[in-house]
Design a protein around this motif. Structure first.
Motif: not given
Length: 433
Positions: A333-336, A343-347, A404-408
Motif C-alpha cells: 500500500p502507498v501512503y501519499l 505527518a509522515m513521522q506521526q504516521c 508499505c510505502i510512504l511518499v512525500q
C-alpha cells in the motif's frame, strides 16, 4: 472485463546498444532514417518481423516502455489487451514516426479486422520506392484542395489548432486527440468514440521501429495492467516475460512518466462556443510549456481535467488512457503525504509494519519505531521524482519487499502536476494536512 491470457512465449530481450548511430534526416515530416552501425539490423529486423506478424512487442520510448502492435489491425491490437490483462474499454494511444504517417492514415480505407499486416501499405515516408503511388497522390491532392479553399496546404488532415504544438513538441512527450481515421479499428479507442489519441515519440529506437515496419503502432505502457509503469527493460520482463515474444532494451527512460494528453478538438474542448483545450492527462510536457504557445486559446483558455473541470461522460467512456481505472500501484500500500513533513513521522509511529519504504523530496530526519526498519530514498526535486518514481515504487515493492510505502508529495506545478497525478492514482491512502 479483462481479456484472458492464451499465449506463452520464450521472450527474447535484445539490446539496442547502437541507438546513438540512428539519424533522421527528414525531421518531423518524413519517417526515413539511416543507421550507421551494423548491429542495428538485429533489433530492427526482429521488431519488424514480430510486428508484421501482428504480435505485440515491448519498445523503449522517452516516457515509459510501450507494448506496441500494429494499430491498423484488430487482431494485433487484441494481443496488447491480452498480454497486459487490460480492460478492453480502456483506449490506446497510436504512435507514428512522422507527421506524414499521421496524415496518411486519413487516406486509407476503413479497417478490415481480418486483413493481415503483410498487405498493409508502407506509411510515413516521402520515398517513391516505398510509398504507394496512390497514397502519394492523395496527399498531394489534399494539399492542393486546401490551398484552393484558402488554406496554406500544410498538413490539411490535422486540425490546425495543433500545428504550433506539433512544431514545438514533436517528436516528444505530447499526445493529441484528433478525429479517428477510418482505418483505425474501434478496438484501439476502447470500442467507442470518434477520436483517437496520437503521439510521435522522440526516442530514436521507437522512431526507428515504427518507421521500419511502416505502420502506426498502438502502445500503452508495457506493464501488467494496474502496476507501476516500466521505465527499464527489466521492469517489462518482470511483468510480461512469457507473455510477449520480444523486448527491445533501450536503457532507462529519460522522462519517466507517460506523455501529456491534450484535447483541442472534441466537444470536451469547447466551452460556451469557445475553443478551450484541455489536458486530459498531465505528463512529460508541462501545462506551463503548453501555455507558452500563446494566444487566447493556449495561453488563457487551457484547462486541466479534474483540476479545472470534470465530466461524467469522460469517466464512463474515456477518450484516452489513465482516466477510468486505477493505475501505477505496487503490491504494498502507498501512503501519499500532501503538505507538511510532521505527518509522515506521526504516521510511522502508528504503523505496525516491520519494513517501511520511504520516498522524500525534502531531506528530513525520520525515526524508525522499535522492531521496524526504514528504507529511505531522497530525490532532488519534482522533475527527478517524475523520472524515478515508478522505478522507486518497483524497487521498494519487488526488491526490498517493504510492507508499505510512504511518499512525500510535491506542488502540482510544472513536472509536479504529472507526478502527483500518478501518485494519487497509485495511493491507497492520501494524508493531507
Amino acid at each position: 472485463m479483462s481479456p484472458t491470457l492464451t499465449d506463452h512465449f520464450n521472450t527474447r530481450l535484445i539490446e539496442a546498444i547502437d541507438a546513438d548511430h540512428l539519424q533522421f534526416p527528414g525531421g518531423i515530416e518524413d519517417s526515413r532514417f539511416t543507421a550507421t552501425a551494423k548491429a542495428t539490423d538485429t533489433w530492427i529486423s526482429a521488431s519488424r518481423h514480430e510486428l508484421r506478424l501482428n504480435r505485440s512487442i515491448a519498445i523503449p520510448t522517452e516516457t515509459v516502455y510501450g507494448l506496441a502492435a500494429n494499430a491498423l489491425d484488430s487482431n494485433a491490437v487484441s494481443t496488447i489487451f491480452s498480454a497486459k490483462g487490460r480492460p478492453s474499454d480502456n483506449p490506446l494511444i497510436v504512435h507514428v514516426s512522422s507527421v506524414r504517417m499521421l496524415r496518411s492514415l486519413y487516406h486509407l480505407p476503413a479497417s478490415d479486422p481480418t486483413a493481415g499486416s503483410e498487405d498493409a501499405p508502407f506509411l510515413g515516408t516521402d520515398d517513391a520506392s516505398l510509398e504507394s503511388t496512390w497514397l502519394r497522390q492523395r496527399l498531394l491532392d489534399a494539399e492542393e484542395e486546401d490551398r484552393r479553399n484558402g488554406g496554406d496546404g500544410v498538413w490539411p488532415e490535422i486540425p490546425r489548432i495543433y500545428h504550433s504544438a506539433i512544431r514545438k513538441f514533436w517528436p516528444g512527450a505530447l499526445t493529441i486527440v484528433v478525429p479517428r481515421p477510418a482505418c483505425i479499428p474501434l478496438a484501439v479507442i476502447g470500442g467507442h468514440g470518434s477520436t483517437v489519441a496520437v503521439r510521435f515519440p522522440s526516442h530514436p529506437v521507437a522512431r526507428a521501429i515504427i518507421a521500419a515496419c511502416g505502420l502506426p503502432l498502438a502502445a500503452p505502457s508495457a506493464n501488467a495492467s494496474g502496476r507501476p509503469s516500466p521505465t527499464t527493460a527489466a521492469h517489462v520482463s518482470h511483468d510480461l516475460g512469457g507473455r510477449i515474444p520480444l523486448i527491445i532494451d533501450g536503457g532507462a527512460c529519460a522522462v519517466g512518466v507517460e506523455s501529456t494528453v491534450v484535447d483541442a478538438h472534441s466537444a470536451t474542448a469547447h466551452v460556451e462556443g469557445h475553443l478551450s483545450p484541455c489536458v486530459l492527462r498531465p505528463g512529460g510536457v508541462t501545462v506551463e510549456a503548453l501555455r507558452s504557445l500563446g494566444g487566447d486559446t493556449w495561453g488563457e483558455r487551457l484547462r486541466v481535467y479534474r483540476r479545472d473541470f470534470s465530466s461524467a461522460e469522460l469517466e464512463r467512456a474515456p477518450t484516452t488512457p489513465g482516466m477510468k481505472y486505477r493505475h501505477y500501484s505496487p503490491t504494498a500500500p502507498v501512503y501519499l503525504f500532501k503538505g507538511g513533513n510532521q505527518a509522515m513521522q506521526q504516521c510511522i509511529n502508528k504503523m505496525s509494519c516491520a519494513k517501511i519504504g520511504i520516498v522524500i523530496v525534502t531531506p528530513i530526519t525520520l525515526r524508525a519505531p522499535e522492531s521496524c526498519t526504514l528504507t529511505v530514498h531522497c530525490v532532488d526535486d519534482a522533475r527527478d521524482l517524475a523520472k524515478r518514481i515508478f522505478a522507486l515504487l518497483r524497487a521498494l515493492d519487488e526488491t526490498d519487499h517493504v510492507d508499505c510505502i510512504l511518499v512525500q508529495g510535491v506542488d502540482d506545478k510544472h513536472e509536479g502536476l504529472a507526478v502527483m497525478n500518478r501518485l494519487e492514482k497509485a495511493a491507497s491512502h492520501i494524508v493531507t494536512l
